[in-house]
Design a protein around this motif. Structure first.
Motif, PDB file in Angstrom:
ATOM      1  N   VAL A   1       0.826  -1.196   0.000  1.00 55.40           N
ATOM      2  CA  VAL A   1       0.000   0.000   0.000  1.00 55.40           C
ATOM      3  C   VAL A   1       0.869   1.258   0.000  1.00 55.40           C
ATOM      4  O   VAL A   1       0.612   2.216  -0.749  1.00 55.40           O
ATOM      5  N   TYR A   2       1.907   1.270   0.809  1.00 57.35           N
ATOM      6  CA  TYR A   2       2.766   2.452   0.946  1.00 57.35           C
ATOM      7  C   TYR A   2       3.455   2.793  -0.365  1.00 57.35           C
ATOM      8  O   TYR A   2       3.627   3.965  -0.715  1.00 57.35           O
ATOM      9  N   ASN A   3       3.862   1.774  -1.117  1.00 59.64           N
ATOM     10  CA  ASN A   3       4.583   1.991  -2.374  1.00 59.64           C
ATOM     11  C   ASN A   3       3.697   1.863  -3.613  1.00 59.64           C
ATOM     12  O   ASN A   3       4.193   1.873  -4.738  1.00 59.64           O
ATOM     13  N   LYS A   4       2.381   1.695  -3.382  1.00 61.33           N
ATOM     14  CA  LYS A   4       1.406   1.635  -4.471  1.00 61.33           C
ATOM     15  C   LYS A   4       1.719   0.524  -5.471  1.00 61.33           C
ATOM     16  O   LYS A   4       1.664   0.721  -6.678  1.00 61.33           O
ATOM     17  N   TRP A   5       2.067  -0.664  -4.928  1.00 63.30           N
ATOM     18  CA  TRP A   5       2.275  -1.812  -5.800  1.00 63.30           C
ATOM     19  C   TRP A   5       0.942  -2.250  -6.398  1.00 63.30           C
ATOM     20  O   TRP A   5      -0.104  -2.161  -5.752  1.00 63.30           O
ATOM     21  N   SER A   6       1.004  -2.782  -7.600  1.00 60.08           N
ATOM     22  CA  SER A   6      -0.179  -3.422  -8.170  1.00 60.08           C
ATOM     23  C   SER A   6      -0.345  -4.794  -7.523  1.00 60.08           C
ATOM     24  O   SER A   6       0.578  -5.334  -6.895  1.00 60.08           O
ATOM     25  N   ASN A   7      -1.523  -5.365  -7.670  1.00 61.84           N
ATOM     26  CA  ASN A   7      -1.772  -6.704  -7.127  1.00 61.84           C
ATOM     27  C   ASN A   7      -0.826  -7.727  -7.743  1.00 61.84           C
ATOM     28  O   ASN A   7      -0.323  -8.624  -7.065  1.00 61.84           O
ATOM     29  N   LYS A   8      -0.579  -7.575  -9.036  1.00 67.57           N
ATOM     30  CA  LYS A   8       0.315  -8.495  -9.732  1.00 67.57           C
ATOM     31  C   LYS A   8       1.742  -8.380  -9.204  1.00 67.57           C
ATOM     32  O   LYS A   8       2.430  -9.392  -9.016  1.00 67.57           O
ATOM     33  N   SER A   9       2.185  -7.150  -8.939  1.00 67.97           N
ATOM     34  CA  SER A   9       3.535  -6.946  -8.397  1.00 67.97           C
ATOM     35  C   SER A   9       3.691  -7.612  -7.034  1.00 67.97           C
ATOM     36  O   SER A   9       4.724  -8.226  -6.731  1.00 67.97           O
ATOM     37  N   PHE A  10       2.660  -7.488  -6.208  1.00 67.83           N
ATOM     38  CA  PHE A  10       2.694  -8.109  -4.887  1.00 67.83           C
ATOM     39  C   PHE A  10       2.855  -9.625  -5.005  1.00 67.83           C
ATOM     40  O   PHE A  10       3.685 -10.233  -4.316  1.00 67.83           O
ATOM     41  N   ASP A  11       2.071 -10.234  -5.878  1.00 72.36           N
ATOM     42  CA  ASP A  11       2.145 -11.691  -6.054  1.00 72.36           C
ATOM     43  C   ASP A  11       3.518 -12.119  -6.556  1.00 72.36           C
ATOM     44  O   ASP A  11       4.049 -13.152  -6.139  1.00 72.36           O
ATOM     45  N   ILE A  12       4.112 -11.319  -7.453  1.00 75.03           N
ATOM     46  CA  ILE A  12       5.439 -11.653  -7.991  1.00 75.03           C
ATOM     47  C   ILE A  12       6.498 -11.602  -6.895  1.00 75.03           C
ATOM     48  O   ILE A  12       7.339 -12.495  -6.763  1.00 75.03           O
ATOM     49  N   VAL A  13       6.451 -10.539  -6.079  1.00 74.73           N
ATOM     50  CA  VAL A  13       7.429 -10.400  -4.994  1.00 74.73           C
ATOM     51  C   VAL A  13       7.280 -11.533  -3.984  1.00 74.73           C
ATOM     52  O   VAL A  13       8.269 -12.111  -3.516  1.00 74.73           O
ATOM     53  N   MET A  14       6.044 -11.867  -3.649  1.00 77.94           N
ATOM     54  CA  MET A  14       5.808 -12.947  -2.701  1.00 77.94           C
ATOM     55  C   MET A  14       6.307 -14.283  -3.246  1.00 77.94           C
ATOM     56  O   MET A  14       6.836 -15.116  -2.492  1.00 77.94           O
ATOM     57  N   GLN A  15       6.186 -14.493  -4.549  1.00 74.05           N
ATOM     58  CA  GLN A  15       6.675 -15.729  -5.144  1.00 74.05           C
ATOM     59  C   GLN A  15       8.192 -15.800  -5.069  1.00 74.05           C
ATOM     60  O   GLN A  15       8.768 -16.870  -4.851  1.00 74.05           O
ATOM     61  N   VAL A  16       8.864 -14.648  -5.217  1.00 70.23           N
ATOM     62  CA  VAL A  16      10.325 -14.613  -5.081  1.00 70.23           C
ATOM     63  C   VAL A  16      10.727 -14.993  -3.657  1.00 70.23           C
ATOM     64  O   VAL A  16      11.652 -15.786  -3.443  1.00 70.23           O
ATOM     65  N   PHE A  17      10.029 -14.421  -2.671  1.00 71.65           N
ATOM     66  CA  PHE A  17      10.294 -14.794  -1.274  1.00 71.65           C
ATOM     67  C   PHE A  17      10.111 -16.291  -1.060  1.00 71.65           C
ATOM     68  O   PHE A  17      10.923 -16.944  -0.399  1.00 71.65           O
ATOM     69  N   LYS A  18       9.047 -16.819  -1.610  1.00 71.96           N
ATOM     70  CA  LYS A  18       8.758 -18.250  -1.455  1.00 71.96           C
ATOM     71  C   LYS A  18       9.871 -19.103  -2.036  1.00 71.96           C
ATOM     72  O   LYS A  18      10.240 -20.144  -1.476  1.00 71.96           O
ATOM     73  N   ASP A  19      10.450 -18.660  -3.163  1.00 67.89           N
ATOM     74  CA  ASP A  19      11.484 -19.442  -3.842  1.00 67.89           C
ATOM     75  C   ASP A  19      12.831 -19.393  -3.124  1.00 67.89           C
ATOM     76  O   ASP A  19      13.595 -20.355  -3.177  1.00 67.89           O
ATOM     77  N   ILE A  20      13.130 -18.264  -2.455  1.00 66.55           N
ATOM     78  CA  ILE A  20      14.468 -18.117  -1.875  1.00 66.55           C
ATOM     79  C   ILE A  20      14.533 -18.456  -0.388  1.00 66.55           C
ATOM     80  O   ILE A  20      15.607 -18.768   0.122  1.00 66.55           O
ATOM     81  N   LEU A  21      13.374 -18.389   0.320  1.00 70.45           N
ATOM     82  CA  LEU A  21      13.413 -18.664   1.748  1.00 70.45           C
ATOM     83  C   LEU A  21      13.537 -20.165   1.994  1.00 70.45           C
ATOM     84  O   LEU A  21      12.909 -20.969   1.302  1.00 70.45           O
ATOM     85  N   PRO A  22      14.335 -20.557   2.982  1.00 66.37           N
ATOM     86  CA  PRO A  22      14.526 -21.989   3.263  1.00 66.37           C
ATOM     87  C   PRO A  22      13.355 -22.576   4.037  1.00 66.37           C
ATOM     88  O   PRO A  22      12.818 -21.957   4.956  1.00 66.37           O
ATOM     89  N   GLU A  23      12.939 -23.751   3.658  1.00 61.85           N
ATOM     90  CA  GLU A  23      11.917 -24.506   4.407  1.00 61.85           C
ATOM     91  C   GLU A  23      10.736 -23.635   4.804  1.00 61.85           C
ATOM     92  O   GLU A  23      10.393 -23.504   5.969  1.00 61.85           O
ATOM     93  N   CYS A  24      10.107 -23.030   3.828  1.00 66.35           N
ATOM     94  CA  CYS A  24       9.006 -22.093   4.114  1.00 66.35           C
ATOM     95  C   CYS A  24       7.852 -22.799   4.814  1.00 66.35           C
ATOM     96  O   CYS A  24       7.523 -23.941   4.510  1.00 66.35           O
ATOM     97  N   ASN A  25       7.233 -22.078   5.739  1.00 67.76           N
ATOM     98  CA  ASN A  25       6.039 -22.567   6.421  1.00 67.76           C
ATOM     99  C   ASN A  25       4.927 -22.771   5.402  1.00 67.76           C
ATOM    100  O   ASN A  25       4.617 -21.878   4.609  1.00 67.76           O
ATOM    101  N   GLN A  26       4.308 -23.933   5.443  1.00 66.47           N
ATOM    102  CA  GLN A  26       3.260 -24.242   4.472  1.00 66.47           C
ATOM    103  C   GLN A  26       2.005 -23.404   4.665  1.00 66.47           C
ATOM    104  O   GLN A  26       1.169 -23.327   3.776  1.00 66.47           O
TER     105      GLN A  26
END
Length: 281
Positions: free
Chosen positions: A147-172
């Motif tokens: 919200v603060y940086n006015k991301w689009s919904n698509k941008s948010f999903d992309i960033v979250m997917q990057v986090f999911k790919d790089i974080l170790p043993e992510c919580n399901q």
């Protein structure tokens, strides 16, 4: 069932603690079946992952059992509910419950069990060695950044997917899309309702005005058109945070429920100003 062993710190050497773990596993296997994997309630897993009995045994001995897991709802124990003078004061914010002989009906039990599960999920770490963020604080932080940086919904999903790919043993249980994140917060009673507003800020399109296409005061159009698809988009939106579910959550915790009842039970009228509630206003 005696659960005092859960508070013992020296889990590696205490025979009482080890006997308690055995009784817990026997109880879980009796309810879930000897061939089934069970959720591990150790301080790291907090019922987030299923393992065999032997693995759960090792986790509980080496790491200790989560002290907040007082009622073993994931392992076959029923959720007791109390009915005090203040409604919905059912379970402690740390997993503690008032025990009575009264049983909730099916809907109450389902709602309470759902909230307990979500509350436990919200307290889990994003990944096993993460010390800064729980699932809930991580999601709230990311939505704030969006919200603060006015991301689009698509941008948010992309960033979250990057986090999911790089974080170790992510919580399901981490919601990795905007849709799942909003649903996660809504199910916890932290969601909001959207109410359309006139572009001149006069009325809300709500209740008896909910279906109007134009402002009853200025005759201004409620919607602006999206050139891409012709979808109706309101000029302005009010985000309303409903009070009722938030009050229910406060009264579900024994600690916060006591504070909520303070003005009625503990406030003393002796002409001494200790709290704003003691003032005439």
């Amino acid at each position: 069932m005696d659960k005092s062993w859960m508070a013992i710190n020296n889990s590696l050497t205490s025979k009482e603690y080890q006997q308690g773990v055995k009784s817990f596993l026997d109880f879980a296997m009796k309810n879930l079946g000897v061939d089934d994997e069970i959720r591990c309630p150790c301080v790291d897993c907090i019922n987030g992952t299923k393992y065999s009995r032997q693995v759960v045994w090792m986790h509980l001995i080496r790491r200790g059992m989560a002290s907040s897991y007082i009622t073993w709802v994931h392992h076959g124990e029923h959720v007791p509910v109390s009915h005090p003078s203040v409604p919905n004061n059912q379970c402690g914010g740390s997993g503690e419950y008032d025990h009575t002989d009264e049983e909730p009906n099916g809907l109450e039990r389902e709602d309470l069990h759902k909230f307990i599960t979500l509350f436990e999920d919200a307290q889990r770490k994003v990944y096993s060695t993460c010390e800064k963020f729980s699932v809930l604080s991580f999601i709230i932080k990311m939505l704030h950044v969006k919200v603060y940086n006015k991301w689009s919904n698509k941008s948010f999903d992309i960033v979250m997917q990057v986090f999911k790919d790089i974080l170790p043993e992510c919580n399901q249980t981490v919601p990795w899309t905007l849709y799942d994140a909003k649903k996660f917060l809504r199910d916890l009673g932290l969601g909001y309702e959207t109410i359309h507003s006139c572009k001149n800020d006069c009325p809300l399109f709500w209740k008896e005005s909910a279906n109007l296409e134009k402002c009853p005061t200025y005759d201004a159009c409620r919607y602006k058109l999206n050139d891409d698809g012709g979808k109706k988009i309101p000029h302005k939106i009010l985000r309303y945070f409903p009070l009722t579910p938030r009050l229910k959550r406060l009264y579900m915790s024994k600690k916060t429920a006591a504070n909520m009842r303070w003005h009625n039970e503990k406030c003393v009228d002796d002409d001494i100003l200790r709290h704003p509630a003691d003032g005439e206003a």
